[in-house]
Design a protein around this motif. Structure first.
Motif, short mmCIF file in Angstrom:
data_model
loop_
_atom_site.label_atom_id
_atom_site.label_comp_id
_atom_site.label_asym_id
_atom_site.label_seq_id
_atom_site.Cartn_x
_atom_site.Cartn_y
_atom_site.Cartn_z
N MET A 17 -20.89 4.19 45.17
CA MET A 17 -21.59 5.46 45.39
C MET A 17 -21.17 6.14 46.68
O MET A 17 -21.29 7.37 46.82
CB MET A 17 -23.10 5.24 45.38
CG MET A 17 -23.63 4.80 44.02
SD MET A 17 -25.43 4.77 43.94
CE MET A 17 -25.83 6.52 44.00
N ALA A 18 -20.66 5.36 47.64
CA ALA A 18 -20.20 5.95 48.89
C ALA A 18 -19.00 6.87 48.67
O ALA A 18 -18.67 7.69 49.53
CB ALA A 18 -19.84 4.85 49.88
N LEU A 19 -18.35 6.73 47.52
CA LEU A 19 -17.17 7.55 47.21
C LEU A 19 -17.52 8.85 46.51
O LEU A 19 -16.65 9.70 46.32
CB LEU A 19 -16.19 6.75 46.34
CG LEU A 19 -15.73 5.39 46.93
CD1 LEU A 19 -14.81 4.68 45.93
CD2 LEU A 19 -15.02 5.61 48.26
N LEU A 20 -18.79 9.02 46.13
CA LEU A 20 -19.20 10.26 45.47
C LEU A 20 -19.35 11.37 46.50
O LEU A 20 -20.03 11.21 47.51
CB LEU A 20 -20.53 10.06 44.74
CG LEU A 20 -20.55 9.10 43.55
CD1 LEU A 20 -21.97 8.99 43.00
CD2 LEU A 20 -19.60 9.57 42.46
N SER A 21 -18.70 12.50 46.25
CA SER A 21 -18.82 13.63 47.17
C SER A 21 -20.18 14.29 47.01
O SER A 21 -20.84 14.16 45.97
CB SER A 21 -17.71 14.65 46.89
OG SER A 21 -17.94 15.29 45.64
N GLU A 22 -20.57 15.03 48.04
CA GLU A 22 -21.85 15.74 47.97
C GLU A 22 -21.83 16.77 46.84
O GLU A 22 -22.82 16.95 46.14
CB GLU A 22 -22.16 16.42 49.30
CG GLU A 22 -23.52 17.08 49.33
CD GLU A 22 -23.88 17.66 50.69
OE1 GLU A 22 -24.96 18.25 50.81
OE2 GLU A 22 -23.06 17.52 51.63
N ASP A 23 -20.69 17.41 46.63
CA ASP A 23 -20.59 18.40 45.56
C ASP A 23 -20.79 17.77 44.19
O ASP A 23 -21.46 18.34 43.32
CB ASP A 23 -19.23 19.10 45.61
CG ASP A 23 -19.12 20.09 46.77
OD1 ASP A 23 -20.18 20.46 47.32
OD2 ASP A 23 -17.99 20.48 47.11
N LYS A 24 -20.22 16.56 44.01
CA LYS A 24 -20.36 15.89 42.72
C LYS A 24 -21.81 15.45 42.50
O LYS A 24 -22.35 15.59 41.39
CB LYS A 24 -19.43 14.69 42.61
CG LYS A 24 -19.48 14.02 41.24
CD LYS A 24 -18.23 13.25 40.94
CE LYS A 24 -18.21 12.79 39.48
NZ LYS A 24 -16.93 12.20 39.08
N ILE A 25 -22.44 14.94 43.53
CA ILE A 25 -23.84 14.53 43.43
C ILE A 25 -24.70 15.73 43.04
O ILE A 25 -25.56 15.64 42.14
CB ILE A 25 -24.32 13.93 44.75
CG1 ILE A 25 -23.70 12.53 44.94
CG2 ILE A 25 -25.84 13.84 44.80
CD1 ILE A 25 -23.96 11.90 46.30
N ASN A 26 -24.47 16.86 43.67
CA ASN A 26 -25.27 18.05 43.37
C ASN A 26 -25.01 18.54 41.94
O ASN A 26 -25.94 19.00 41.26
CB ASN A 26 -24.95 19.16 44.37
CG ASN A 26 -25.44 18.83 45.77
OD1 ASN A 26 -26.32 17.98 45.94
ND2 ASN A 26 -24.88 19.48 46.77
N ALA A 27 -23.76 18.43 41.50
CA ALA A 27 -23.44 18.84 40.12
C ALA A 27 -24.16 17.96 39.11
O ALA A 27 -24.68 18.44 38.10
CB ALA A 27 -21.93 18.79 39.90
N ILE A 28 -24.22 16.66 39.39
CA ILE A 28 -24.92 15.74 38.50
C ILE A 28 -26.41 16.10 38.44
O ILE A 28 -27.02 16.15 37.36
CB ILE A 28 -24.74 14.28 38.98
CG1 ILE A 28 -23.29 13.84 38.82
CG2 ILE A 28 -25.67 13.34 38.21
CD1 ILE A 28 -22.97 12.50 39.47
N LEU A 29 -27.00 16.37 39.59
CA LEU A 29 -28.42 16.68 39.64
C LEU A 29 -28.73 17.99 38.91
O LEU A 29 -29.71 18.08 38.16
CB LEU A 29 -28.90 16.76 41.08
CG LEU A 29 -28.94 15.42 41.83
CD1 LEU A 29 -29.27 15.63 43.30
CD2 LEU A 29 -29.95 14.48 41.19
N ASN A 30 -27.92 19.00 39.09
CA ASN A 30 -28.16 20.27 38.39
C ASN A 30 -27.98 20.12 36.89
O ASN A 30 -28.73 20.71 36.10
CB ASN A 30 -27.24 21.36 38.95
CG ASN A 30 -27.71 21.88 40.30
OD1 ASN A 30 -28.89 22.14 40.49
ND2 ASN A 30 -26.79 22.01 41.24
N ASP A 31 -26.99 19.31 36.48
CA ASP A 31 -26.82 19.04 35.05
C ASP A 31 -28.01 18.25 34.50
O ASP A 31 -28.42 18.43 33.35
CB ASP A 31 -25.52 18.28 34.80
CG ASP A 31 -24.31 19.20 34.80
OD1 ASP A 31 -24.50 20.43 34.90
OD2 ASP A 31 -23.17 18.69 34.69
N LEU A 32 -28.54 17.35 35.32
CA LEU A 32 -29.70 16.57 34.89
C LEU A 32 -30.92 17.48 34.69
O LEU A 32 -31.68 17.30 33.74
CB LEU A 32 -30.02 15.48 35.90
CG LEU A 32 -31.27 14.63 35.60
CD1 LEU A 32 -31.13 13.94 34.24
CD2 LEU A 32 -31.50 13.59 36.69
N ALA A 33 -31.10 18.45 35.58
CA ALA A 33 -32.21 19.40 35.41
C ALA A 33 -32.06 20.15 34.08
O ALA A 33 -33.05 20.32 33.35
CB ALA A 33 -32.23 20.38 36.58
#
Length: 416
Positions: A17-33
């Motif tokens: 998880m340390a390799l996940l960029s902030e942009d990718k994390i945010n994209a996952i969360l918005n897709d989850l919403a």
């Protein structure tokens, strides 16, 4: 799959998880919403299965229940989490030693966070979004009363992770049985932090039986003190909101503490409560003040058990006190250190209340219903900590991080 094997897979996934960029994390969360809204009907079908097994009179029924409106709120909270700054990699302090060593204290994820919770399927969404944003994997141990809801929600989350080519083992839902509970309570080397969310009984059980670090959350025995200098109109609105907005949650009002010089205002303070059929357990002076002004079917005499009780429903107690100090003493004796409030127009009293009341959240002329991560601008919450070690109050992104020291040099060695 055996629980130990699931824990091993989650631990392994957490390292990536340390390799996940902030942009990718945010994209996952918005897709989850988006996915939460898209799959609302399917989740509600499973939620109804859970609801059908529970008595509607059970205080946990409201916590268990999902609705289109609640899922819309969950999706909004997920987007809020995505919009917040990352809590990771923050330089908390920095210094350069005389020998040239550069030392930085930097925020990092815990690693794997375990959650044991009861009938709260919204927690599944909340925990995952906060853990992902803070770089943590999570292991969820829900109760059998919400198994169908939790399973459906985890399925939605896993589908979003797979869409983004992220190992779905960063989120694990354990079986809803006692054997799985025993495993997570003793998952040393696999789970870094355990957070129970539920009844006082659950919290006590986890604290007494876990061999891994625990943060206590949830139990809320909340008081509102109406001072001799209180405004009755403000008090009426605050008491109604704190008691009736959602009585099954931990920030709901349990005991109204009243300065005896304001007994004549007690009927007004409680005037809106009969609309929600709130049962009041009043001490002798309060009972006399309410008798004839409050429905007799909803008015009972208080016993010792009426105080220090988290009612989790349309019930509350009233305690009359002769002084401000007696109010503080009563709160200190019965508080769970969650949320406490005062209603007063006297600034000296307000300041003393802030200083002297020992609770995670102290309110002045405000409803305790606001003790909530989203309401505090934290996006969401993983729980309300009622302890003092590491985190206190609504736990969100910052509280889900620890820190480590980074030391840089140019060949320095320590003298013998």
């Amino acid at each position: 799959m055996e629980v130990k094997k699931q824990l091993e897979l989650t631990l392994k996934a957490s390292r990536s998880m340390a390799l996940l960029s902030e942009d990718k994390i945010n994209a996952i969360l918005n897709d989850l919403a988006d996915a939460a809204l898209e799959h609302t009907e399917a989740v509600l079908v499973e939620n109804q299965k859970d609801l059908s097994r529970m008595d509607p009179a059970d205080p946990k029924f409201d916590r268990l229940k999902l609705s289109p409106e609640r899922i819309e709120g969950i999706a909004s909270d997920i987007r809020n989490v995505a919009s917040l700054p990352s809590p990771l990699g923050r330089i908390l302090s920095e210094t350069t030693r005389p020998n040239g060593m550069r030392i930085r204290k930097v925020s990092v994820a815990f690693g794997v966070i375990g959650i044991i919770y009861e009938a709260r399927p919204n927690v599944t969404f909340d925990v995952f979004s906060l853990c992902l944003k803070s770089g943590n994997a999570c292991v969820l141990k829900g109760g059998s009363d919400a198994i169908d809801s939790n399973t459906a929600i985890v399925k939605v989350i896993h589908s979003v992770l797979e869409k983004h080519s992220v190992d779905h083992n960063i989120l694990t839902l354990l079986p809803a049985d006692r054997a799985a509970t025993a495993e997570i309570l003793n998952a040393r080397g696999y789970v870094d932090l355990l957070i129970p969310r539920g009844s006082q009984g659950l919290i006590d059980y986890v604290r007494e039986n876990a061999s891994i670090p625990v943060i206590e959350t949830g139990a809320g025995i909340c008081h509102t003190y109406f001072d001799e200098y209180g405004d009755a109109d403000k008090g009426q609105a605050i008491v109604e909101n704190a008691k009736t907005r959602r009585p099954s949650v931990c920030n709901a009002l349990d005991c109204l503490v009243l300065h005896e010089s304001r007994l004549a205002d007690l009927p007004q303070l409680c005037a809106n409560l009969p609309d929600s059929k709130v049962v009041i357990y009043a001490d002798e002076k309060a009972y006399a003040a309410l008798n004839g002004h409050y429905p007799s079917a909803l008015l009972e005499r208080a016993t010792e058990e009426s105080f220090g009780t988290e009612f989790l429903g349309y019930r509350m107690s009233v305690k009359t006190v002769p002084s401000f100090i007696d109010a503080l003493d009563h709160i200190a004796a019965y508080s769970s250190k969650h949320s406490e409030a005062i209603i007063s127009e006297n600034e000296e009293r307000l300041d003393l209340f802030r200083k002297m009341v020992d609770a995670s959240s102290v309110y002045c002329n405000v409803s305790t219903a606001f003790t909530d991560g989203a309401q505090f601008g934290l996006g969401a919450e993983i729980g309300i900590s009622t302890q003092k070690l590491h985190a206190r109050g609504p736990m969100a992104l910052e509280e889900l991080t620890s820190y480590k020291y980074l030391i840089d040099g140019n060949g320095q060695v320590r003298p013998k």
